[in-house]
Design an enzyme around this catalytic site. Structure first.
Site, PDB file in Angstrom:
ATOM      1  N   MET A 323       0.863  -1.190   0.000  1.00  0.00           N
ATOM      2  CA  MET A 323       0.000   0.000   0.000  1.00  0.00           C
ATOM      3  C   MET A 323       0.889   1.225   0.000  1.00  0.00           C
ATOM      4  SD  MET A 323      -2.832   1.533  -0.053  1.00  0.00           S
ATOM      5  CE  MET A 323      -2.802   3.327  -0.121  1.00  0.00           C
ATOM      6  N   GLU A 324       0.632   2.085  -0.987  1.00  0.00           N
ATOM      7  CA  GLU A 324       1.566   3.166  -1.315  1.00  0.00           C
ATOM      8  C   GLU A 324       1.459   4.407  -0.444  1.00  0.00           C
ATOM      9  OE1 GLU A 324      -1.005   2.079  -3.240  1.00  0.00           O
ATOM     10  OE2 GLU A 324      -2.054   3.744  -4.182  1.00  0.00           O
ATOM     11  N   ASN A 325       0.909   4.316   0.782  1.00  0.00           N
ATOM     12  CA  ASN A 325       0.784   5.504   1.639  1.00  0.00           C
ATOM     13  C   ASN A 325       1.963   6.456   1.414  1.00  0.00           C
ATOM     14  OD1 ASN A 325      -1.323   4.061   3.136  1.00  0.00           O
ATOM     15  ND2 ASN A 325       0.391   2.887   3.953  1.00  0.00           N
ATOM     16  N   HIS A 357       6.534  -0.786  -7.986  1.00  0.00           N
ATOM     17  CA  HIS A 357       5.131  -0.395  -8.200  1.00  0.00           C
ATOM     18  C   HIS A 357       4.703   0.630  -7.141  1.00  0.00           C
ATOM     19  CE1 HIS A 357       0.770  -1.346  -9.131  1.00  0.00           C
ATOM     20  NE2 HIS A 357       0.654  -0.856  -7.900  1.00  0.00           N
ATOM     21  N   GLU A 358       4.949   0.303  -5.870  1.00  0.00           N
ATOM     22  CA  GLU A 358       4.506   1.214  -4.798  1.00  0.00           C
ATOM     23  C   GLU A 358       5.276   2.537  -4.855  1.00  0.00           C
ATOM     24  OE1 GLU A 358       1.871   0.338  -3.612  1.00  0.00           O
ATOM     25  OE2 GLU A 358       1.891  -1.826  -3.903  1.00  0.00           O
ATOM     26  N   HIS A 361       3.841   4.846  -7.425  1.00  0.00           N
ATOM     27  CA  HIS A 361       2.634   5.519  -6.921  1.00  0.00           C
ATOM     28  C   HIS A 361       2.958   6.842  -6.232  1.00  0.00           C
ATOM     29  CE1 HIS A 361      -0.729   2.970  -7.710  1.00  0.00           C
ATOM     30  NE2 HIS A 361      -0.287   1.936  -7.031  1.00  0.00           N
ATOM     31  N   GLU A 380      -3.314   2.742 -10.926  1.00  0.00           N
ATOM     32  CA  GLU A 380      -2.815   1.365 -10.919  1.00  0.00           C
ATOM     33  C   GLU A 380      -2.204   0.937 -12.253  1.00  0.00           C
ATOM     34  OE1 GLU A 380      -2.258   0.091  -8.299  1.00  0.00           O
ATOM     35  OE2 GLU A 380      -3.624   1.082  -6.904  1.00  0.00           O
TER      36      GLU A 380
HETATM   37 ZN   LIG Z   1      -0.911   0.004  -6.852  1.00  0.00          ZN
END
Ligand SMILES: [Zn+2]
Length: 697
Positions: A323-325, A357-358, A361, A380
């Site tokens: 999760m990219e917080n 990926h994260e 973001h 995404e």
């Molecule tokens: Zn993502």
């Protein structure tokens, strides 16, 4: 006080103003209110929906926009013994249009009604506090219309550190040989309101200033670096710096006891990987990829990473992979930690792609955020596409773009069955949002970006992306906004033609044959069960006529193109559509073109990726009865001598599929097909055996 989200909350609840509420405002301001006429005891009537009733806000997908937040001051005190937390939020709200209401999201919190007040030039207390559980909103009704301009809404609340892996929750972890709990947040997509009252939509960006009160042995993390801390007895009060403008779903907090490894990027950003105590060395791969990714994206997007630090942390009980917080990314340990020599190379690649990926973001999602969840693919699809570009540049020998192709090919299958949905997915109720995170959004989204990237060229694509990021930084974008930037940058008509890819499900099959001096190209919707559908696309087509490459956009049902003409046909020229398999479509060649393509395949004219593409294309055509099984076997047979493990895997899977199909479809031919399958599989088997033998020596 009643708990928002309890069963009783389904019913309208009205609050009588008491002296307690007034007491929370300063005495001078409160005096005026105390003297004001407030309603006497209000009974609970059948809801009548009038412009002046809180009921007008029920059943709406989005929050009203007459009053919006600009700043949140959040103070939390999580208690890991009782699994509870208490909190105070002070939200700077700008009233933009005449209203006597404030409408915001809240759920599963015990709101201290007596604490609610809205301070403008004077201090106002709501005369009504109404919760609508189905809509997950709290409506604050004030006696009079609110003055336009800025005010501060203050609310005290309590909650449970739940065990549901959403909102503010507790996760088990190991410390000194014992199982204990950390407190951690997961707010995407719509769980921030389980932690604090807020305007929980991605478009309502605000600045956040978090304070955590924790026992002094704990590590407390949030999006931003620590600005100051005070020790008070056994507790530490930790103030974090104010964040830039960001969406609520990206706010994060973690409290527990951890180890970490750290490094810095070439621009001096401090990157840390936090793990359970004693496991920090397992975070070294993630740290390495994290630092490399920040440098890569800083350069690619031309806009530097917005925060002073980046933390990544392994959360043992976590419902997502990552999760990219903003500035505090959470990961599931199984796809984040590197367990020494026992970690397979596939696992290493998985970790690298996920971390990249994260990290992507932090730009595509955090800096530029989708306006609403129907544009989720902008977050995404982009992060997915970028992660493969990044990892390919860090670890070239992995040939990670082949994995990207494998994902695209399985999503082509998924998207060719009835019940697929468009990339821009329609949302009717908030509860649907959590279910939209699927391969159509992630992989098809990434694949159509790959198609554009390949069609307009890497350089022009990157320039356009830089502009897109600059234009929408600290703000929100819709799908059309991306097309407008691409159109301005390239002069290609993206605005019209890309909506055919994002607003309808499925993809086309392109039929190609020679006509006159060139080729005739025709499209139809590709459906795996062979049925017919009416989809029509603007298809950016790339093709090779032996050594030369051509491209054009097919905008109609069929069209003629003056390429690969008669002159070339006279020679030994072959045609292949979909150069490097970057297009999201399938191709059906007429007999003559197919024969020449097969000859070129035999002459080893294609890369491994193209061979896999040709094999899979042929498989999908025969499943949908667009082509025969014989034709598929012929292609597989032509490829059998290939010395490439990835291609061989496909040959093996295809021949075995054909064998299984023949058991039902053509039982009298099973014996012959078995012989043929054995013949096709023999060269790959010998190749793999010799490969293993050479490894032994
Ligand atoms: Zn993502």
């Amino acid at each position: 006080a009643p708990v928002a989200g309890g069963a009783a909350m389904a019913m309208l609840q009205l609050l009588l103003v008491t002296h307690l509420i007034v007491a929370t405002c300063s005495s001078q301001q409160a005096a005026g209110l105390r003297g004001a006429a407030v309603p006497a005891l209000v009974s609970v009537p059948m809801p009548t929906i009038t412009a002046d009733s809180p009921d007008q806000f029920r059943g709406k997908l989005r929050l009203p926009r007459f009053a919006l937040p600009s700043h949140y001051e959040l103070h939390f005190r999580p208690d890991l013994m009782s699994y509870t937390f208490s909190g105070v939020v002070a939200i700077t709200v700008v009233v933009l249009a005449p209203t006597r209401f404030l409408v915001l999201n809240v759920m599963e919190l015990t709101i201290d009604r007596a604490s609610i007040h809205f301070k403008l030039s004077q201090c106002l207390v709501p005369t009504e506090v109404v919760f609508f559980k189905d809509d997950q909103i709290m409506v604050l009704g004030f006696r009079k219309e609110l003055p336009l301009g800025e005010g501060v809404l203050r609310v005290h609340f309590n909650g449970t550190l739940n065990h549901e892996m959403m909102g503010f929750y507790r996760s088990k972890y190991q410390y000194k040989g014992k199982t204990t709990h950390m407190a951690v947040t997961q707010f995407q997509p719509v769980y921030a309101w389980r932690c604090f009252p807020c305007w929980d939509e991605p478009a309502f960006k605000a600045k956040f200033k978090v304070t955590l009160e924790v026992s002094s042995e704990m590590v407390a993390l949030s999006n931003m670096p620590i600005s100051s801390e005070i020790v008070r007895g056994s507790m530490r009060i930790i103030h974090f710096e104010e964040s830039p403008l960001m969406s609520t779903y990206l706010v994060a907090m973690v409290v527990g006891i951890f180890d970490f490894v750290e490094d810095v990027t070439s621009k001096g950003t401090k990157v840390r990987v936090y793990t359970e105590v004693g496991k920090s060395s397992q975070g070294k791969l993630a740290l390495d990829v994290g630092v490399k990714s920040l440098d890569f994206y800083n350069d690619y997007f031309g806009t530097p990473y917005a925060l002073a630090k980046l933390d990544m942390i392994s959360i043992p009980e976590f419902n997502w992979m990552g999760m990219e917080n903003y500035g505090l990314i959470t990961f599931h340990p199984t796809v984040f930690l590197f367990d020494g020599p026992s970690t397979t190379s596939t696992k290493l690649q998985e970790i690298a792609v996920l971390v990249a990926h994260e990290l992507a973001h932090q730009w595509c999602g955090n800096l530029v955020t989708m306006e609403w969840w129907n544009h989720l693919w902008l977050n995404e699809g982009f992060a997915t596409w970028m992660s493969y570009q990044a990892v390919d540049s860090f670890f070239q020998k992995w040939n990670i773009l082949l994995d990207f192709l494998e994902n695209t090919m399985s999503t082509l299958k998924l998207d060719s069955i009835a019940g697929s949905h468009p990339i821009e997915v329609e949302i009717h109720h908030i509860n649907e949002i959590v279910r939209i995170f699927d391969d159509i959004i992630y992989i098809k989204g990434a694949s159509i970006l790959q198609m554009i990237h390949s069609y307009i060229g890497a350089e022009r694509f990157q320039i356009a992306l830089k502009k897109y990021i600059q234009k929408y930084a600290y703000s929100n974008a819709k799908t059309e906004d991306l097309w407008v930037v691409l159109e301005e940058e390239t002069g290609e008509p993206f605005k019209d033609f890309m909506s055919t890819w994002t607003k309808q499900p499925g993809f086309p099959i392109i039929n190609i044959k020679h006509k006159g001096k060139g080729i005739q190209v025709e499209q139809a919707q590709f459906v795996l069960d062979g049925s017919s559908r009416a989809g029509l696309w603007d298809v950016p087509i790339t093709l090779r006529c032996s050594s030369s490459t051509n491209k054009f956009i097919l905008k109609h049902k069929h069209d003629n193109f003056d390429v690969c003409g008669e002159r070339e046909r006279g020679g030994n020229i072959w045609i292949k559509l979909n150069v490097n398999e970057t297009g999201f479509y399938r191709v059906k060649y007429d007999k003559e073109i197919k024969t020449r393509l097969q000859n070129a395949l035999e002459a080893n004219e294609f890369s491994s990726m193209e061979k896999i593409g040709i094999l899979e294309n042929s498989l999908m055509l025969s499943i949908s009865r667009e082509d025969t099984l014989a034709s598929l076997l012929c292609i597989a047979y032509t490829c059998r001598e290939v010395a490439d493990y990835n291609v061989l895997t496909h040959i093996q899977a295809i021949t075995i599929t054909v064998y299984h199909v023949s058991i039902d479809a053509t039982p009298n031919l099973v014996a012959d097909i078995k012989k043929l399958v054995t013949k096709i599989l023999l060269p790959p088997t010998l190749y793999v055996m010799s490969h293993f033998q050479s490894l032994r020596h």
